[in-house]
Design an enzyme around this catalytic site. Structure first.
Site, PDB file in Angstrom:
ATOM      1  N   ASP A   8      48.989  36.774  40.750  1.00  0.00           N
ATOM      2  CA  ASP A   8      48.246  36.504  41.686  1.00  0.00           C
ATOM      3  C   ASP A   8      48.412  35.425  42.329  1.00  0.00           C
ATOM      4  O   ASP A   8      49.553  34.896  42.228  1.00  0.00           O
ATOM      5  CB  ASP A   8      46.825  36.370  40.749  1.00  0.00           C
ATOM      6  N   GLU A  10      46.038  32.550  43.673  1.00  0.00           N
ATOM      7  CA  GLU A  10      45.241  31.182  43.501  1.00  0.00           C
ATOM      8  C   GLU A  10      45.769  30.510  42.589  1.00  0.00           C
ATOM      9  O   GLU A  10      45.413  29.214  42.667  1.00  0.00           O
ATOM     10  CB  GLU A  10      43.778  31.781  43.217  1.00  0.00           C
ATOM     11  N   HIS A  60      46.691  40.300  44.077  1.00  0.00           N
ATOM     12  CA  HIS A  60      45.849  39.691  44.735  1.00  0.00           C
ATOM     13  C   HIS A  60      45.694  40.461  45.975  1.00  0.00           C
ATOM     14  O   HIS A  60      46.366  40.912  46.802  1.00  0.00           O
ATOM     15  CB  HIS A  60      46.526  38.512  45.126  1.00  0.00           C
ATOM     16  N   HIS A 104      44.198  32.274  37.881  1.00  0.00           N
ATOM     17  CA  HIS A 104      43.188  31.140  38.115  1.00  0.00           C
ATOM     18  C   HIS A 104      42.174  31.518  37.199  1.00  0.00           C
ATOM     19  O   HIS A 104      42.096  32.525  36.430  1.00  0.00           O
ATOM     20  CB  HIS A 104      42.515  31.123  39.575  1.00  0.00           C
ATOM     21  N   HIS A 115      37.096  32.483  40.280  1.00  0.00           N
ATOM     22  CA  HIS A 115      36.192  33.516  40.460  1.00  0.00           C
ATOM     23  C   HIS A 115      36.905  34.376  39.501  1.00  0.00           C
ATOM     24  O   HIS A 115      37.618  34.378  38.732  1.00  0.00           O
ATOM     25  CB  HIS A 115      36.561  33.914  42.048  1.00  0.00           C
ATOM     26  N   GLU A 134      39.693  36.924  34.720  1.00  0.00           N
ATOM     27  CA  GLU A 134      40.765  38.093  35.037  1.00  0.00           C
ATOM     28  C   GLU A 134      41.761  37.888  33.837  1.00  0.00           C
ATOM     29  O   GLU A 134      42.376  39.085  33.528  1.00  0.00           O
ATOM     30  CB  GLU A 134      41.380  37.656  36.449  1.00  0.00           C
TER      31      GLU A 134
HETATM   32 ZN   LIG Z   1      43.773  36.547  43.718  1.00  0.00          ZN
END
Ligand SMILES: [Zn+2]
Length: 274
Positions: A8, A10, A60, A104, A115, A134
């Site tokens: 990802d 972030e 992502h 993240h 998130h 996640e």
């Molecule tokens: Zn992401």
């Protein structure tokens, strides 16, 4: 030894803001280069520890962020979206370990750009009664295929989240959150060195000694998801088998985690129409 990497953006060092994570953002080009650098560090650490195949899944947004021309030549890249298992597309029972890079923390925890799947729609969710983001969901999917998560890299909040869910996992903290969109970051070369070293240790020590185990969440798999408004919940309720728990919340249960996960994604996509 085969290693699967879900990457990802972030949780990459230097990335703190939407102007870096969105394709329209003015700093997106730099962020995807930083992301590719951290992924390469994990690939290099895995190869040095004896990995014979490393598959990287770009995880992502558009899932077309990693610069393939700058990726380590020994890695294979799954790029593009949507794809059936999303951030875990490509996982199978033949992998020995999974790494999560640039991850993240879950929605509602004080981590950089926190998130869960969709910041606009998802207020929070649980899997079998436990709050998961996640990291947890994707670790459960790996676990469903018998694959342990041996390394998680991101900010200090996701590192703590991973340690709580995945005993024995190696974590690399590349930044400390100062706010949702601010962090104290390691210089990229330093972050990459730490990731390279931890990737090697994750395979040579954590995996070799059996300190990491595939995450088992039990059967049936029950997702409970809360949205930001009742209209989103109305739309998600269109998924056959989804049950309205309260005004903003739905649940979906299935003996197969993968089926439940696909229903979860369908609910989130539908909620996004509002
Ligand atoms: Zn992401």
């Amino acid at each position: 030894m085969r290693v699967f990497i879900s990457a990802d953006i972030e949780g990459v060092s230097g990335v703190v803001d939407g102007s870096q994570t969105s394709e329209q953002g003015f700093d997106y080009g730099r962020a995807r280069r930083l992301m590719t650098g951290e992924v390469n560090a994990a690939v290099e650490g895995a190869l040095a520890a004896g990995a014979t195949e490393v598959v990287v899944n770009d995880s992502h947004g558009s899932m077309r962020n990693i610069l393939i021309e700058e990726l380590n030549p020994e890695a294979k890249l799954i790029t593009g979206a949507p794809k059936p298992l999303s951030m875990m597309e490509g996982i199978d029972g033949g992998f020995d370990a999974a790494f999560f890079i640039g991850y993240h923390s879950r929605a509602g925890t004080r981590g950089v750009l926190n998130h869960t799947i969709s910041g606009r729609t998802v207020f929070g969710l649980t899997l079998n009664g436990r709050p998961y983001g996640e990291c947890g969901i994707n670790a459960a999917i790996a676990g469903r295929f018998g694959v342990p998560v041996a390394l998680v890299a991101g900010d200090s909040t996701v590192a703590a989240e991973a340690q709580a869910i995945l005993p024995g996992v190696r974590t690399v903290v590349v930044k400390e959150q100062r706010a949702r969109v601010a962090a104290r970051c390691l210089q990229p070369d330093k972050a990459r060195r730490l990731i390279r070293e931890a990737a090697g240790e994750a395979l040579r020590v954590a995996l070799a000694r059996g300190e990491v185990k595939p995450l088992a969440v039990g059967t049936p798999a029950v997702f409970q998801i809360s949205f930001h408004n009742t209209g989103m919940a109305d739309m998600a309720e269109l998924v056959p088998g989804a049950k309205r728990v309260d005004d903003m919340t739905l649940s979906f249960a299935h003996d197969d985690l993968i089926v439940a996960f696909k229903a979860l994604r369908a609910m989130i996509y539908l909620a996004g129409v509002i």
